[in-house]
Each structure stands twice: as C-alpha cells, then as structure tokens.
Design a protein around this motif. Sequence first.
Motif, PDB file in Angstrom:
ATOM      1  N   VAL A 645       0.867  -1.168   0.000  1.00 51.58           N
ATOM      2  CA  VAL A 645       0.000   0.000   0.000  1.00 51.58           C
ATOM      3  C   VAL A 645       0.912   1.228   0.000  1.00 51.58           C
ATOM      4  N   GLN A 649      -1.681   8.495   2.530  1.00 52.76           N
ATOM      5  CA  GLN A 649      -2.547   7.988   3.602  1.00 52.76           C
ATOM      6  C   GLN A 649      -2.446   6.468   3.747  1.00 52.76           C
ATOM      7  N   PHE A 653      -4.647   4.024   6.218  1.00 50.48           N
ATOM      8  CA  PHE A 653      -5.390   2.886   5.699  1.00 50.48           C
ATOM      9  C   PHE A 653      -5.136   1.643   6.549  1.00 50.48           C
ATOM     10  N   LEU A 712      -9.770  -5.292   0.877  1.00 49.82           N
ATOM     11  CA  LEU A 712      -9.080  -4.006   1.034  1.00 49.82           C
ATOM     12  C   LEU A 712      -9.405  -3.069  -0.117  1.00 49.82           C
ATOM     13  N   SER A 713      -9.505  -3.629  -1.308  1.00 48.07           N
ATOM     14  CA  SER A 713      -9.870  -2.795  -2.460  1.00 48.07           C
ATOM     15  C   SER A 713     -11.274  -2.245  -2.300  1.00 48.07           C
ATOM     16  N   ASN A 716     -11.221   0.619   0.385  1.00 48.44           N
ATOM     17  CA  ASN A 716     -10.671   1.907  -0.041  1.00 48.44           C
ATOM     18  C   ASN A 716     -11.526   2.565  -1.110  1.00 48.44           C
ATOM     19  N   THR A 717     -12.326   1.769  -1.812  1.00 41.86           N
ATOM     20  CA  THR A 717     -13.293   2.375  -2.731  1.00 41.86           C
ATOM     21  C   THR A 717     -14.294   3.213  -1.952  1.00 41.86           C
ATOM     22  N   TRP A 719     -13.701   4.376   1.359  1.00 41.47           N
ATOM     23  CA  TRP A 719     -13.031   5.388   2.171  1.00 41.47           C
ATOM     24  C   TRP A 719     -12.374   6.481   1.323  1.00 41.47           C
ATOM     25  N   ARG A 720     -11.980   6.149   0.104  1.00 38.95           N
ATOM     26  CA  ARG A 720     -11.340   7.111  -0.788  1.00 38.95           C
ATOM     27  C   ARG A 720     -10.084   7.757  -0.182  1.00 38.95           C
ATOM     28  N   LEU A 721      -9.275   6.938   0.520  1.00 43.57           N
ATOM     29  CA  LEU A 721      -8.008   7.451   1.054  1.00 43.57           C
ATOM     30  C   LEU A 721      -6.989   7.582  -0.074  1.00 43.57           C
ATOM     31  N   CYS A 723      -4.209   6.560  -1.339  1.00 48.17           N
ATOM     32  CA  CYS A 723      -3.223   5.488  -1.377  1.00 48.17           C
ATOM     33  C   CYS A 723      -3.677   4.444  -2.390  1.00 48.17           C
TER      34      CYS A 723
END
Length: 970
Positions: A645, A649, A653, A712-713, A716-717, A719-721, A723
């Motif tokens: 990652v 961020q 994450f 994890l993908s 983050n979709t 959370w939009r961090l 990274c």
Amino acid sequence: MMRLPASSGEWIDRSKPVEFSFEGRTFKGYAGDTISSALWGADVRVLGRSFKYHRPRGVLSLANHDTNALHQWGDQPNVRADVTPLVAGMTLTAVNTFGSLAGDKGRFLGKMARLLPVGFYYKAFHTKKLFPMWERMFRAMTGLGTVDLTSAQRTTPKAYDFCDVLVIGAGPSGLSAALAAAAQGADVVVVDENAHAGGSATYQIGNDTSRRRLLADLLAKVAAEPRIRVLTATYAAGYYKDHWIPLVSADRMLKMRAGSVVVASGAFEQPAVFRYNDLPGIMLASAAQRLMYRYGVKPVSKAVVLVANADGYRAALDLLAQGIGVASVLDLRPAAGSAEPLAKLLRQAGVEVQPGSCIVEALPGADGLCAGARIATLQADGSPSAQTREIPCDGILMSVGWAPAANLLYQAGTRMRFDRAVEQFVPEALPDGVFACGRVNGVHELERRLADGTRAGSHAAASVGFGSPSGAALPPEAECPSHPWPIVDHPDGKNFVDFDEDLQFKDFRNAVQEGFDNIELLKRFSTNGMGPSQGKHSNMNGLRILARLTGKEPQQVGTTTARPFYHPVPMAILAGRGFNPERRTPLTSRHDALGARWMPAGAWQRPEFYQVASKDRLTCIREEVAAVRNSVGLIDVGTLGKLEVIGPQAAEFLERVYTSNYANLKVGMTRYAVMCDESGVVIDDGVVARLAEDHFYFTTTTSGAATVYRELSRLNTMWRLDCGIVNHTGAFAAMNLAGPKSREVLASLTGLDLSAAAFPYLAVREGEVAVSGGKIPARLMRVGFVGEWGYELHVPASMGGALWDALMTAGKVHAIRPFGVEAQRLLRLEKGHIIISQDTDGLTTPLEVGMGWAVKMTKPFFIGQRSLAAIAKKPQKQQLAGITFPVGYSGAVPLECNLVIDGGDIAGRVTSIAFSPSLDRYIGLAFLRPDLAAIGTKVSIRLTDGAMVDAQVSATPFYDPDNLKQKEAA
C-alpha cells in the motif's frame, strides 16, 4: 401385454428389444421407451408408492412430473421413470418402500391418515427428551432413494453458445416461431425437453389425419432451414439476467446467451379432484395419448373419459382409433360447445356422452387398481347430485384444463394476470426481449397456436435487428379450455390435489382454518407444490381452492414464487467437470528434485515434507525440525499473500484495517498484524513492513490472500483514502532461512550488515543477494515464526529459483535441509504461535487467543473495534491455552478437534497437537473454558473412541519462552 400395433410416428424401435428388471422381475421394452412406458407396456400397473401414505401409484402425466414413479437404478437415486430412457440391463427398484413395492410395510400409514393431518409435524413430537427419537424415525421414513457415497464421481462438461433467438419449446407454436424468426434472417436455436420435436402435435391427434400432415410439414420446413438448430432431450432449467439460459441435457449444461427469447413452453394438463383419483389406471388424457402415439402402449382396456374441453373429446376419439373401449364421456360443462362435432362422432361410435356430469369417486378393485367410476350429474351449484351410478372400467382419463408452464416467464420478470376467458394466468407485461406464444400465452386451438408462434418469432427477430415485426396479438379464445372448478368434495376424503405430498382437499380447508390463507404461507404449511414436481399438477387446483375458501378471485390470491430450476437438475450437471485449479510457486521444480511430498494449502500446492530414501514420513519431518533447531533450514513461503500500500494515507489505511498501530511504525521495521471483521472475529494475520513513510509491504495468510486483497480494495473504494493497493502475491517468490546458522549462510551471499545492532529482530532491509550469474534485489525481514534466528527473503518470482539454489549451495557446509509445512507447523507450535483457521474459527476474537496485546482500543477506529469493545465487557466463554503431556507419555493421544470434557459437558476442544522432539513430549493448543485455563490445571480430553485422557495446562511459548534465540547472545 399392452402393446398396440406399430404406427407411423412412434418413438420406439421395435427391432431393438431392451431387457431390464424391476423389483426383481425381468421385463422387455424397446429402444426409445421410457421406464414407465416399458413397464406399462408389460402390464405393470403399480410403478411406485406415494410419499406420505404409501398408496400405490401408476402413470399420471408421462410428462416429467410423475413423482410417485421414482426408481433406484444402481447408485442413482430418484430416477424419473416417466421420462428416463430405458437402458439395457437396468436393475430398478421403487423408492420410498419398506420391503418391496408389492409388500410395502409403509402402506399401514394410509389407515392412520386421520392421525396425520396436514401440518401435524408442526404441533407434535416437540418434547425435548423424545425429539431425537422422532427425528430419526421420520428421517428414515421420508427419505426418497439411497445415496451411495462410494459411487464413482460423474464428471460433466460445460458448453457455451450464442444465438439471435432462442425458442423454448418445440411444439406447434415454438416451431412456427422459429420459422418466422429464421425467415427474417435470425440465427435460431429451438430447445425441447422431449426426445423428439413436435410437442402436443405428436399425440393430440383426435383421429384426424390432417393434424399428422400439419406436423410433418412443420418438421420438414424446420429441418430444411439452415438458420435453425433444434436441441431435443434438453430443457431450459432457468432464466437469468440478459437472456442467459442454462440448457440441461443428460450429459452436460449448455450456457446459452440469446439476443431474445421466445417462451413456447406450453401448458401442463391438470387432474380433476375426486375421491380415489390417484388409483393406478387413472391418468391425464394427454398421458394416455403419449402412451399410444409415442410408445405404442395401450393405456387402458376400457376407459371413462372426464372432459371439460375439446381436447378430452379428441382423446376419446384416439382411444377408439386404437381399438380401446370408451365406456362413457363425462363433460363437466352443461354442453359440449365447440366440441359438439367430436361428441357426435363419439355417439355415432356408440359411446355414451353425458354433459353436466362428474365423477364422485373412482372404485378400487381387490388389487387396488381402478375398477370403475361412480358418477353423478352436477347440480346448479356445481355439487354432485345424490343419485349416482357406477360404470365399470379399468381406467379414467382426465382432460379438464391446463395450467401454463410459465416458470421461465415469472423468472424473467413477466407481470401476469388471471384471464377468466381461459381460466389461467397469461402474460400482461413481458420484459424487453422476451416473448410468449401458444398455450403459455393463453392460446390453445391448434391453428391459433401456429399463428401466435409466427407473430412471436417475427417480433423476437425484429427486436434484435432482423426485419420488421409482423402480426398482432390474437383475440381471446372463443371457448374456455379449462374448467373453473374441476373439484368434487367428498366427506371421506382421499380426493388428492397434490400427488407428490398426498394432499387432500380437506387439508387445504384445515390449513386455511389454521390461518394459513396466503398462497405462500399455504404452500409452506401444507407443502403443496413443494414435492419433486414443484406444483406442476397441483398449484392451479390449490390456487382455486384457496380462492374459494377465502372468497377471493384467483388474481387476488396470486401465485407462489417461481425459482430455478424448472425441472430438477442432477448435481453432477451443476458441478460440471471435476477439476481443482492449483497454484504453484516458482520453486516447484526445486522441490520435486528434492523429493517433496505435496499437500494442498488453499489453492496452492506446498511441500508437506521431503522424502528421504528408506525413511518414513515422521522421521523425515522430525529431521527437518532438528535441522532448523540445530543448524539451518529453508522453506518456501511464496504462497503467502504479498501486498503493498503506497501513498500519503497508506498508514491511515492500515490503521483502519488492522488492530495494531502502524502510524508510529518506524521505517525499516515490521509489526505483527491482526485483521478482524465487523463482528470482531479474527479473519487473517501477517506481518507489516514499513519501507518508507508512505510505503508499506505486508503479508497475509496463504488462503486469505485473494480475499484480503479484494476486501481491502472494496474498503478503499468506500473510504477514498489517498493510497493505492498492489497485489504482488504471484509476482514475488519468498523463502524463510531459519536456524542458528542462518546468519552465516546469508552473510556469504550479501553485503548487508546482518548484526543484531544493524539488523535487529523484526527489522526489514532492502539489498542485494549474490546468486549464480550476479546479484539480485531482495527484501529481507527478520521474523521468528519458527522460533529461530531467521530471515524471510522476497525477490521477483523469476529470480526465486536462483536464490533458492544459492542458499542451498551456501548452506551445504552447515548441512542445510529444506523443510515443509508439517515441520513448520511443529516449529511454530513449540513457540505457541497460532495458525488462522486452525487455532481459530468463524467466531474467535483476538481476546480469546491471547492477542489482546495486538489490539489497540485507543485508536480512533479499526474494523471490528466497536464489537470488540462490547465483547470485552462480557465474560469470556473460551480461552486458547497450551496443553502438555508428561515426558515419556506413551498412551493414546488426542486428535485435533477432540473435545475437552468437564462434568459431562463440553468445555473446549483441541486445536493443535504434536510430539515435540525438542521438548521430548506431546504439546498442543486447546480452547478451554476460562475457569480451566489456569496454568497447572488438569483437563480431560475425550478421544475419538470415547476414552478419556488427561493433559495439563501449560504456559506458552513451550520453546525458548524468553525469546533468547532472537538475541545476539543466543
């Protein structure tokens, strides 16, 4: 024998006799016969026993819903006799019998019918003490067929295909639709569950030669059209999004993607309901016609025909044409209507035609078969008059109405409405690209079905860009083909609505009285339509009964939900080909050369141990362990998930997805990582290494790599961090060099400073390692999963083999040994390290396995934090603890999952256990009730054979408890 003289169009080949046995007796049929047609042709009238009362049953439909004629054929249970082709040498027995079919001891249940009303199982046998006994008894009594767990695996292929227009049903309307679509240039596939195309036109003749000519002409045109492919003996099992239709045949599933779909699936003829309407010899008129015209079998010798449409009159004419006596034709309607010309022909042949009449009950003979009919005239309110008379006969044919075979239309999302003009549900609004024609569309007369098929085919082709649509919807039928109430109540019952479940008319009345007056609730309480035929012969009558009992219209009552599959699909077809995808690391050839014995680890193949000549498995594993403990060993860990990652961020994450802190992790260091789900359950673990402020490299378990990356993908979709996540699992090779001599081996290949000060425990470094032909880049992590000084080396997959060779060569001076998974498991057990999914399960939290130190509840957020906070406030139910057996113990040893017993109750279970050569004793891990988890406590473990052994709770780690092996002084 009940065979008729040969006739044109029959499906059997009389030049090819087929011998088979049924219930211990040998019979002869012909190629092309089904099991039922061959038995009926051999004058066998009882083909099976009913599910609940074990009543004798014969042919009902011969259309794939004669579910009382289920047979066992070797290791194949529940073979459908009415549609399964006869095979030479078949050895068949009826299912659902105690003893033999003729001497079924279960038939006494019919005498207990009053004690077994609908839903009785919901109200009785709930005593806690006796329930296990009742459960075992009912399971034994209600099973259909025998599953042979030792039978050979049957593998079936999958095929894929495409067409412009898929026509489901090769009857008159379906064939007309195919011709119309092909004429406009579309590529057409026609699928039909029968062995030959033609549908009802192959048997509903009415002694009318023009109908035969019409079918022959239709089939000739289809055969001459190159754009049409016809798949027979294949059924559309379901409808899925975007016109994806699984087409199932005996040997495979064809996954068809169609541009548009024409449903020409026809309709199911429905039985009339009267007392003893299930006796062998009583069947649907269409079943009798199938027997005569397809299989050359005489259905009965003398029949009473109960009708409510012109189809029934045609069936009576067909009987006469085959030399079969017709004692009487009873019409539920006050007049024959459009069938009057047919009725006239019957009268001219000397057949009694009685309008406004019904069958009150069938009369059983001494052998339990149909021996006559008690009939009566119908009164103005539809009930039978008190005055009755008897008509001797050995069979009753029923042709009182139809129910549309609309399952696929419902699954496609069609909105249906009940049409009183035809007494059935018809499409009101069809989805885009879906069309209906023929009987399923409420069109019943032959000429009209042809026209309706032509219209549907043209519109289907036009919808995918071939030509312009032609033809409009047809006007309603001039005469209703189905009687609105083909049901005669009887005070003594035995008037069956659902032949699968032995449901009588009174059962529906009782269900409604109990409050189950919704169609879906009625289905589940009474089990109407829940048998193998899935309501094909019972749903319509059940709906009518519910509507009358509740004072509603059929439209208000509605239908139950139609779900795939349309017909039962063998598990072998669903399973498809028998293969397991396997993943291999880049070092596979090296392992093979070293004598690896392979084992599965998720989708991967890993070396279990390395076989040494003349040594057994256990000796090899223990020698591998000794090499790691005393010198140096090398294991392939390339199956671990390997992710990165990267981004500003990245730390944030990881803070959210793992329970520990990573924002404060120093560059060049690693930290153990525990992942939980929202409920606080441990789902994965690994090691996180920080390569830069914004760059982390981390591992996951072998089996969890794909799942973790996908999750994890997804996170983050949301959370939009800032990274990105990269999956390197297949791109990197990895190996663990471990043992007291590991530093000396690695030092000969790298310029990195490997001292404890420069490369401390849990550090990560990037550098170069010398291999044959040069140097390669590598990531090195000092980790201690096996409890010795060691290095985990990660290199590009293409360089993995060279690194392995270099390490093995450099380690020769120290007698380096490759070690496999079994040795690794023992080594980690000595250190008390857990394996996810072995020492945890789907309910285990970090707090229960001693990993509270890795859970940082002071963080603002991580997945599972809220649940763990709530769990922490409650008393623990279990705790993972170490267990040991005395040095020199030689008794029986528990297996993993053996239970810990305390006071007669389950108090835990063993999760890991093995003999430790390093400690000279058996050691293990076990979940224990917290009051038993104190060090020094003796616990009793029940072995597989029921014997009990004692173990002692011990502290972990068992080996090197002070972790001295990771320090320079070690």
